[in-house]
Design a protein around this motif. Structure first.
Motif, mmCIF file in Angstrom:
data_model
loop_
_atom_site.group_PDB
_atom_site.id
_atom_site.type_symbol
_atom_site.label_atom_id
_atom_site.label_comp_id
_atom_site.label_asym_id
_atom_site.label_seq_id
_atom_site.Cartn_x
_atom_site.Cartn_y
_atom_site.Cartn_z
ATOM 1 N N MET A 309 -17.546 28.990 -11.526
ATOM 2 C CA MET A 309 -16.153 29.398 -11.717
ATOM 3 C C MET A 309 -15.883 30.717 -10.994
ATOM 4 O O MET A 309 -14.760 30.974 -10.545
ATOM 5 C CB MET A 309 -15.866 29.532 -13.215
ATOM 6 C CG MET A 309 -14.428 29.855 -13.560
ATOM 7 S SD MET A 309 -14.209 29.937 -15.354
ATOM 8 C CE MET A 309 -12.416 29.800 -15.465
ATOM 9 N N PHE A 310 -16.937 31.534 -10.873
ATOM 10 C CA PHE A 310 -16.789 32.863 -10.273
ATOM 11 C C PHE A 310 -17.616 33.064 -9.005
ATOM 12 O O PHE A 310 -17.255 33.901 -8.174
ATOM 13 C CB PHE A 310 -17.185 33.938 -11.298
ATOM 14 C CG PHE A 310 -16.362 33.924 -12.544
ATOM 15 C CD1 PHE A 310 -15.083 34.437 -12.549
ATOM 16 C CD2 PHE A 310 -16.860 33.367 -13.711
ATOM 17 C CE1 PHE A 310 -14.306 34.424 -13.696
ATOM 18 C CE2 PHE A 310 -16.096 33.347 -14.866
ATOM 19 C CZ PHE A 310 -14.813 33.877 -14.870
ATOM 20 N N ILE A 311 -18.702 32.355 -8.850
ATOM 21 C CA ILE A 311 -19.596 32.598 -7.710
ATOM 22 C C ILE A 311 -19.989 31.269 -7.077
ATOM 23 O O ILE A 311 -20.465 30.355 -7.760
ATOM 24 C CB ILE A 311 -20.851 33.386 -8.152
ATOM 25 C CG1 ILE A 311 -20.428 34.728 -8.758
ATOM 26 C CG2 ILE A 311 -21.801 33.597 -6.983
ATOM 27 C CD1 ILE A 311 -21.562 35.565 -9.289
ATOM 28 N N ASN A 312 -19.796 31.176 -5.764
ATOM 29 C CA ASN A 312 -20.097 29.951 -5.020
ATOM 30 C C ASN A 312 -20.581 30.301 -3.624
ATOM 31 O O ASN A 312 -20.388 31.420 -3.135
ATOM 32 C CB ASN A 312 -18.840 29.072 -4.905
ATOM 33 C CG ASN A 312 -18.660 28.175 -6.116
ATOM 34 O OD1 ASN A 312 -19.461 27.285 -6.353
ATOM 35 N ND2 ASN A 312 -17.605 28.440 -6.886
ATOM 36 N N HIS A 313 -21.206 29.313 -2.978
ATOM 37 C CA HIS A 313 -21.571 29.415 -1.558
ATOM 38 C C HIS A 313 -22.393 30.665 -1.267
ATOM 39 O O HIS A 313 -22.070 31.447 -0.363
ATOM 40 C CB HIS A 313 -20.312 29.395 -0.672
ATOM 41 C CG HIS A 313 -19.363 28.292 -1.014
ATOM 42 N ND1 HIS A 313 -19.727 26.963 -0.977
ATOM 43 C CD2 HIS A 313 -18.052 28.336 -1.405
ATOM 44 C CE1 HIS A 313 -18.676 26.223 -1.330
ATOM 45 N NE2 HIS A 313 -17.661 27.033 -1.601
ATOM 46 N N SER A 333 -24.403 38.785 -13.619
ATOM 47 C CA SER A 333 -24.616 38.914 -15.069
ATOM 48 C C SER A 333 -23.291 38.836 -15.813
ATOM 49 O O SER A 333 -23.191 38.184 -16.863
ATOM 50 C CB SER A 333 -25.332 40.224 -15.391
ATOM 51 O OG SER A 333 -24.547 41.348 -15.037
ATOM 52 N N GLN A 334 -22.252 39.464 -15.274
ATOM 53 C CA GLN A 334 -20.965 39.427 -15.955
ATOM 54 C C GLN A 334 -20.350 38.032 -15.880
ATOM 55 O O GLN A 334 -19.736 37.565 -16.850
ATOM 56 C CB GLN A 334 -20.007 40.467 -15.380
ATOM 57 C CG GLN A 334 -18.798 40.711 -16.274
ATOM 58 C CD GLN A 334 -18.101 42.033 -15.977
ATOM 59 O OE1 GLN A 334 -18.533 42.814 -15.133
ATOM 60 N NE2 GLN A 334 -17.011 42.295 -16.672
ATOM 61 N N ALA A 335 -20.545 37.362 -14.755
ATOM 62 C CA ALA A 335 -20.080 35.976 -14.646
ATOM 63 C C ALA A 335 -20.784 35.104 -15.681
ATOM 64 O O ALA A 335 -20.155 34.285 -16.369
ATOM 65 C CB ALA A 335 -20.338 35.451 -13.236
ATOM 66 N N ALA A 336 -22.107 35.288 -15.808
ATOM 67 C CA ALA A 336 -22.863 34.518 -16.794
ATOM 68 C C ALA A 336 -22.392 34.831 -18.209
ATOM 69 O O ALA A 336 -22.260 33.934 -19.051
ATOM 70 C CB ALA A 336 -24.351 34.797 -16.648
#
Length: 567
Positions: A309-313, A333-336
């Motif tokens: 949702m926040f980190i890709n590619h 970590s914040q995305a998790a």
């Protein structure tokens, strides 16, 4: 069951013997008005104190059922009795002399929050009362001093029981006030969803604390007063009319200058998931149960979490739908933490920019012009905040002091001005029109993969004893594996941390079968504590530990930070 006379005779027989002879005292003894149980005897006077429990029948304790007809009232009454017995214990502790911990008498030390604890349990059906305590069995060197233990068990403890655990000897008006406050707090929390609110802060509250190391209210602290635009009036069962600031569902921004009270308000909301004792100043600061404080947490482990949702590619091609790392960055970590909160059933995210990863929260327009979107794997939180609310029903309260970009997406904007809240939504929105932002949002993230099914580690199936150690509120250690909980900021008591350690042990032995999802594991642990009491976690260990019940969200957080968890 033996009598108190039997215990007195036993103490006379073992007086001046080697300390291990104290083991013979283990058992239950009928005293006038209560039963004393010696559950675990320490190995020597310098070891952890012995564990005892006092059982008072409902007929003898005689607390009126009106004081504990609701679970919240029962927990509040248990909390009050623990505090009262603790004050009595402080007066008699170490009146008996000896080496090491000789003469210590102690119970759980309660903070400003009202928590369910193993220290005191009032049976909702029978009214029977159970109180657990620790006593340092006296010795001279490592030789038993039974006369001093007799002084504790036959003089000091009966006095504590009389003064703290029998209704006829207590202040009935105070106990009724405790029960009424608990019911009013419960009423507010239950009313929030129907009012479209995720939190409520009553007028007259004192939010600032005495100091950075004290949770007590600040003397002459600024009294909270809601701006009229956000004022809500409630009719409570006992307090009657109560007006305060309602924080509505959606996206709320808290802004203001440094040291004007932004983080103080957020901290009060963060701890508003717990009820507070009378006189705390935050008795009527109530936040919905599912609120989660989110922050960056460099270095934490992440186990197969969908952060796409926040980190890709990522340049290394790493799969972000099942992301794994032993050393997460601030942004990952914040995305998790956000995605794990969704998995935990969070209904409200509380975020302070001071403890957030800047590149996770926002990318300004100049940076986007220089570093194009297709070169940046991070989709900042500002571009997903509305989606979290629209798709998942998760509101957000954000403290910001350096970037005005969130003005554009916020539903409500509160300025803290010398600890006084002001509604500046209209003003901020007008000013934001002069600073347009890139309105192109990324494609919706779609459904998150929350199907994680943990398995037990082989070492927990071997039958060997697992060493469990609590490190205050900072973490818990299972054998050589330390679970770092320093940044799980809604953990407020070391006994909650201890309970999380026991949750990990129980889950490893009984629940982590590779078939249950993480959510099902947490639900099973929560159901166990609800059905069989918190003490059920302490199976097959020496005595029942001092534990305080954690929320489901903190159980999730602990499991997610457990590096030994196998997915």
């Amino acid at each position: 069951m033996q009598t108190s006379t039997d215990l007195k005779e036993l103490l006379a027989r073992i007086d001046r013997k080697g300390y291990p002879a104290y083991k013979d005292t283990k058992g239950t003894y009928q005293f006038p008005g209560y039963v004393l149980s010696i559950d675990h005897v320490q190995g020597d006077p310098f070891a952890a104190p012995s564990k005892l429990s006092i059982h008072v029948s409902g007929q003898t304790a005689a607390f009126p059922r009106t004081l504990y007809r609701m679970p919240c009232q029962r927990i509040a009454l248990q909390d009050e009795l623990t505090r009262r017995f603790g004050r009595q214990a402080e007066q008699v502790s170490f009146q008996a002399k000896g080496s090491g911990h000789s003469g210590l008498v102690s119970v759980s030390r309660c903070g400003q929050e009202v928590l369910e604890r193993t220290a005191c349990r009032l049976d909702p059906r029978s009214g029977d009362l159970l109180l657990r305590l620790e006593v340092g069995f006296p010795a001279n060197g490592r030789t038993i001093n039974a006369r001093e233990l007799e002084k504790i068990l036959f003089d000091l403890l009966p006095r504590c029981v009389q003064n703290a655990l029998l209704y006829r000897n207590l202040d009935a008006k105070r106990l009724q006030t405790v029960a009424d406050l608990a019911e009013d707090q419960h009423y507010i929390r239950e009313a929030l969803p129907g009012l479209g609110l995720c939190a409520f802060v009553a007028d007259g509250s004192i939010l600032p604390r005495a100091s950075g190391v004290s949770a007590r209210p600040m003397r002459e602290g600024v009294v909270f007063q809601s701006p009229k635009e956000l004022a809500v009036t409630l009719e409570l069962p006992h307090r009657g009319k109560l007006t305060g600031m309602g924080i509505r569902k959606g996206v709320t921004l808290i802004v203001g200058g440094g040291y004007h009270g932004k983080s103080t308000l957020l901290k009060a909301l963060e701890l508003g998931v717990y009820n507070h004792i009378a006189g705390d100043g935050r008795e009527y600061v109530i936040t919905e149960d599912g609120a989660m404080k989110i922050r960056a947490e460099d270095g934490r482990s992440v186990q197969r979490t969908d952060i796409s949702m926040f980190i890709n590619h990522l340049p290394n091609g790493k799969d972000t739908t099942r992301f794994v790392t032993e050393d997460a960055s601030g942004s990952t970590s914040q995305a998790a933490n956000v995605v794990e909160s969704v998995e935990a059933g969070a209904s409200l995210l509380l975020i302070d920019e001071d403890t957030s990863a800047t590149n996770f929260m926002i990318r300004d327009e100049l940076m986007q012009r220089v570093i194009h979107r297709d070169m940046e794997p991070i989709t900042p939180f500002i571009e997903r905040t509305r989606e979290l609310y629209d798709a998942h029903g998760i509101s957000t309260v954000i403290v910001a002091g350096s970037s005005g970009a969130y003005f554009h997406i916020a539903d409500h904007i509160i300025q803290m001005d010398r600890y006084v809240p002001r509604d500046i939504t209209a003003l901020a929105k007008r000013e934001a029109e002069a600073f347009p932002i890139n309105s192109a949002l990324p494609e919706p993230a779609g459904a998150l993969n929350l199907d994680r099914r943990p398995k037990a580690s082989p070492e927990f199936q071997s039958g060997d004893r697992i060493k469990l150690k609590t490190m205050g509120r900072d973490g818990v250690s299972l054998n050589r594996e330390t679970i770092d909980l320093r940044y799980v900021e809604q953990l407020i008591d070391s006994e909650q941390t201890a309970a999380l350690g026991y949750c990990m042990l129980y889950a490893q032995k009984h629940l982590l079968d590779g078939r249950r999802t993480l959510r099902q594991v947490v639900d099973a642990l929560d159901e166990l504590m609800e059905r069989d009491t918190l003490a059920a976690l302490c199976e097959s260990r020496s005595g029942v530990a001092f534990l305080a019940r954690p929320r489901k969200q903190e159980i999730f957080a602990c499991l997610n930070r457990y590096r030994g968890l196998k997915m």
